[in-house]
Design a protein around this motif. Structure first.
Motif, PDB file in Angstrom:
ATOM      1  N   VAL A   1       0.841  -1.191   0.000  1.00 42.09           N
ATOM      2  CA  VAL A   1       0.000   0.000   0.000  1.00 42.09           C
ATOM      3  C   VAL A   1       0.870   1.233   0.000  1.00 42.09           C
ATOM      4  O   VAL A   1       1.982   1.229   0.560  1.00 42.09           O
ATOM      5  CB  VAL A   1      -0.931   0.015   1.246  1.00 42.09           C
ATOM      6  CG1 VAL A   1      -0.145   0.214   2.528  1.00 42.09           C
ATOM      7  CG2 VAL A   1      -2.024   1.064   1.114  1.00 42.09           C
ATOM      8  N   THR A   2       0.406   2.281  -0.663  1.00 43.65           N
ATOM      9  CA  THR A   2       1.025   3.599  -0.572  1.00 43.65           C
ATOM     10  C   THR A   2       0.049   4.503   0.159  1.00 43.65           C
ATOM     11  O   THR A   2      -1.078   4.708  -0.290  1.00 43.65           O
ATOM     12  CB  THR A   2       1.340   4.172  -1.965  1.00 43.65           C
ATOM     13  OG1 THR A   2       2.282   3.317  -2.627  1.00 43.65           O
ATOM     14  CG2 THR A   2       1.949   5.575  -1.839  1.00 43.65           C
ATOM     15  N   LEU A   3       0.487   5.023   1.292  1.00 41.06           N
ATOM     16  CA  LEU A   3      -0.368   5.846   2.151  1.00 41.06           C
ATOM     17  C   LEU A   3      -0.060   7.315   1.927  1.00 41.06           C
ATOM     18  O   LEU A   3       1.090   7.745   2.075  1.00 41.06           O
ATOM     19  CB  LEU A   3      -0.113   5.492   3.620  1.00 41.06           C
ATOM     20  CG  LEU A   3      -0.289   4.014   3.998  1.00 41.06           C
ATOM     21  CD1 LEU A   3       0.250   3.767   5.398  1.00 41.06           C
ATOM     22  CD2 LEU A   3      -1.748   3.607   3.885  1.00 41.06           C
ATOM     23  N   ASP A   4      -1.073   8.083   1.570  1.00 40.75           N
ATOM     24  CA  ASP A   4      -0.938   9.533   1.476  1.00 40.75           C
ATOM     25  C   ASP A   4      -1.257  10.116   2.848  1.00 40.75           C
ATOM     26  O   ASP A   4      -2.374   9.979   3.349  1.00 40.75           O
ATOM     27  CB  ASP A   4      -1.893  10.103   0.424  1.00 40.75           C
ATOM     28  CG  ASP A   4      -1.494   9.718  -0.989  1.00 40.75           C
ATOM     29  OD1 ASP A   4      -0.295   9.821  -1.308  1.00 40.75           O
ATOM     30  OD2 ASP A   4      -2.382   9.304  -1.759  1.00 40.75           O
ATOM     31  N   ILE A   5      -0.268  10.752   3.453  1.00 40.34           N
ATOM     32  CA  ILE A   5      -0.444  11.317   4.791  1.00 40.34           C
ATOM     33  C   ILE A   5      -1.069  12.699   4.657  1.00 40.34           C
ATOM     34  O   ILE A   5      -0.564  13.556   3.928  1.00 40.34           O
ATOM     35  CB  ILE A   5       0.902  11.398   5.533  1.00 40.34           C
ATOM     36  CG1 ILE A   5       1.604  10.025   5.508  1.00 40.34           C
ATOM     37  CG2 ILE A   5       0.689  11.864   6.966  1.00 40.34           C
ATOM     38  CD1 ILE A   5       0.779   8.886   6.070  1.00 40.34           C
ATOM     39  N   SER A   6      -2.156  12.917   5.351  1.00 39.68           N
ATOM     40  CA  SER A   6      -2.934  14.153   5.192  1.00 39.68           C
ATOM     41  C   SER A   6      -2.265  15.343   5.871  1.00 39.68           C
ATOM     42  O   SER A   6      -1.443  15.191   6.781  1.00 39.68           O
ATOM     43  CB  SER A   6      -4.331  13.965   5.776  1.00 39.68           C
ATOM     44  OG  SER A   6      -4.265  13.824   7.191  1.00 39.68           O
ATOM     45  N   GLU A   7      -2.659  16.524   5.429  1.00 39.64           N
ATOM     46  CA  GLU A   7      -2.182  17.753   6.067  1.00 39.64           C
ATOM     47  C   GLU A   7      -2.651  17.805   7.520  1.00 39.64           C
ATOM     48  O   GLU A   7      -1.936  18.308   8.395  1.00 39.64           O
ATOM     49  CB  GLU A   7      -2.706  18.968   5.301  1.00 39.64           C
ATOM     50  CG  GLU A   7      -2.252  20.314   5.877  1.00 39.64           C
ATOM     51  CD  GLU A   7      -0.750  20.472   5.877  1.00 39.64           C
ATOM     52  OE1 GLU A   7      -0.223  21.093   6.839  1.00 39.64           O
ATOM     53  OE2 GLU A   7      -0.090  19.975   4.947  1.00 39.64           O
ATOM     54  N   HIS A   8      -3.850  17.267   7.780  1.00 40.48           N
ATOM     55  CA  HIS A   8      -4.357  17.214   9.155  1.00 40.48           C
ATOM     56  C   HIS A   8      -3.435  16.401  10.053  1.00 40.48           C
ATOM     57  O   HIS A   8      -3.138  16.792  11.188  1.00 40.48           O
ATOM     58  CB  HIS A   8      -5.759  16.616   9.164  1.00 40.48           C
ATOM     59  CG  HIS A   8      -6.313  16.376  10.536  1.00 40.48           C
ATOM     60  ND1 HIS A   8      -6.532  17.387  11.455  1.00 40.48           N
ATOM     61  CD2 HIS A   8      -6.678  15.209  11.159  1.00 40.48           C
ATOM     62  CE1 HIS A   8      -7.008  16.878  12.570  1.00 40.48           C
ATOM     63  NE2 HIS A   8      -7.111  15.570  12.421  1.00 40.48           N
ATOM     64  N   ALA A   9      -2.957  15.258   9.547  1.00 40.55           N
ATOM     65  CA  ALA A   9      -2.039  14.424  10.331  1.00 40.55           C
ATOM     66  C   ALA A   9      -0.742  15.164  10.615  1.00 40.55           C
ATOM     67  O   ALA A   9      -0.215  15.126  11.746  1.00 40.55           O
ATOM     68  CB  ALA A   9      -1.755  13.127   9.581  1.00 40.55           C
ATOM     69  N   ARG A  10      -0.221  15.849   9.604  1.00 39.06           N
ATOM     70  CA  ARG A  10       1.031  16.604   9.807  1.00 39.06           C
ATOM     71  C   ARG A  10       0.822  17.747  10.796  1.00 39.06           C
ATOM     72  O   ARG A  10       1.721  18.075  11.588  1.00 39.06           O
ATOM     73  CB  ARG A  10       1.563  17.118   8.470  1.00 39.06           C
ATOM     74  CG  ARG A  10       2.117  16.017   7.581  1.00 39.06           C
ATOM     75  CD  ARG A  10       2.871  16.601   6.393  1.00 39.06           C
ATOM     76  NE  ARG A  10       1.966  17.252   5.453  1.00 39.06           N
ATOM     77  CZ  ARG A  10       1.376  16.634   4.435  1.00 39.06           C
ATOM     78  NH1 ARG A  10       1.557  15.343   4.237  1.00 39.06           N
ATOM     79  NH2 ARG A  10       0.588  17.303   3.601  1.00 39.06           N
ATOM     80  N   GLN A  11      -0.356  18.361  10.749  1.00 41.71           N
ATOM     81  CA  GLN A  11      -0.650  19.439  11.693  1.00 41.71           C
ATOM     82  C   GLN A  11      -0.650  18.909  13.125  1.00 41.71           C
ATOM     83  O   GLN A  11      -0.109  19.544  14.040  1.00 41.71           O
ATOM     84  CB  GLN A  11      -2.007  20.065  11.364  1.00 41.71           C
ATOM     85  CG  GLN A  11      -2.382  21.255  12.237  1.00 41.71           C
ATOM     86  CD  GLN A  11      -1.464  22.450  12.056  1.00 41.71           C
ATOM     87  OE1 GLN A  11      -0.955  22.668  10.947  1.00 41.71           O
ATOM     88  NE2 GLN A  11      -1.226  23.203  13.106  1.00 41.71           N
ATOM     89  N   LEU A  12      -1.245  17.736  13.318  1.00 41.93           N
ATOM     90  CA  LEU A  12      -1.258  17.127  14.642  1.00 41.93           C
ATOM     91  C   LEU A  12       0.157  16.797  15.117  1.00 41.93           C
ATOM     92  O   LEU A  12       0.460  16.907  16.306  1.00 41.93           O
ATOM     93  CB  LEU A  12      -2.099  15.851  14.625  1.00 41.93           C
ATOM     94  CG  LEU A  12      -3.608  16.033  14.462  1.00 41.93           C
ATOM     95  CD1 LEU A  12      -4.288  14.680  14.233  1.00 41.93           C
ATOM     96  CD2 LEU A  12      -4.203  16.720  15.687  1.00 41.93           C
ATOM     97  N   MET A  13       1.023  16.409  14.184  1.00 43.17           N
ATOM     98  CA  MET A  13       2.402  16.093  14.542  1.00 43.17           C
ATOM     99  C   MET A  13       3.210  17.349  14.851  1.00 43.17           C
ATOM    100  O   MET A  13       4.279  17.263  15.465  1.00 43.17           O
ATOM    101  CB  MET A  13       3.070  15.299  13.419  1.00 43.17           C
ATOM    102  CG  MET A  13       2.462  13.925  13.170  1.00 43.17           C
ATOM    103  SD  MET A  13       3.218  13.051  11.770  1.00 43.17           S
ATOM    104  CE  MET A  13       4.825  12.616  12.471  1.00 43.17           C
TER     105      MET A  13
END
Length: 210
Positions: free
Chosen positions: A115-127
């Motif tokens: 699988v190739t997972l596209d990491i969302s901007e929301h996830a990066r914001q949380l990080m």
């Protein structure tokens, strides 16, 4: 001649400043990538590759067994998730993740998925957000945990050493057509533990519970 050299110097300095600014997107030195599976549903990560938001690629940053609960007295429960930040490693030099490619063996079935997972901007914001109150060992949710379940379901949580988790993805992987080890093992997967064998023989695989 002097004008041309001065212009080139400005361009180089501007590039350096831009790079420094991009590095500033990551508020800590490194982040962690971990893997887990439901009780007894063992998995083996063949490879995990990361592309960060600066376009940098990091290959084989994850491999091997994942975090899984294997009680010997049949007290585990494969339905649902026992959340943790998983078994993994810190990725030095990487900025926040943009895409993650994972290929793994689901030993309970057995089957191999990719699988190739596209990491969302929301996830990066949380990080990137500072924890309030801060964790004992980190001020940020500096970890991404990926849950790998039979059937190829992938769940993802942003988390911290304190254990708080926020779900950021749920994706269905595809079967790897080449099979385990990209077709180099004549279809043979890694062996399943005796504990998992006994549980699956008694309870089966709870597809649809993850």
């Amino acid at each position: 001649m002097r004008t041309a050299l001065f212009t080139l110097l400005l361009v180089l300095l501007g590039g350096c400043a831009s790079a420094d600014g991009n590095r500033g997107v990551l508020p800590y030195d490194y982040w962690r990538l971990g893997f887990l599976a439901p009780d007894y549903m063992e998995a083996w990560v063949e490879t995990a590759n990361v592309e960060d938001i600066l376009g940098q690629s990091f290959f084989h940053v994850g491999s091997g067994t994942v975090s899984v609960h294997l009680p010997t007295d049949d007290t585990g429960n494969a339905v649902g998730w026992r959340r943790s930040w998983g078994k993994g490693r810190y990725i030095n030099g990487a900025n926040l993740p943009k895409r993650i490619y994972v290929r793994w063996q689901s030993l309970a079935e057995p089957q191999t998925y990719r699988v190739t997972l596209d990491i969302s901007e929301h996830a990066r914001q949380l990080m990137s957000e500072r924890l309030e109150p801060p964790c004992r060992t980190s001020d940020y949710r500096n970890a991404l945990a990926l849950g790998l379940a039979p059937g190829g379901l992938v769940r993802g949580w942003v988390t911290s050493p304190c254990g708080d988790t926020i779900e950021v993805l749920r994706v269905q992987a595809e079967i790897e057509p080449k099979g385990p080890y990209e077709g180099t093992s004549n279809g043979s997967h890694r062996p399943l533990s005796d504990e998992s064998k006994a549980y699956i023989e008694k309870h089966g695989i709870p597809y649809g519970s993850w």
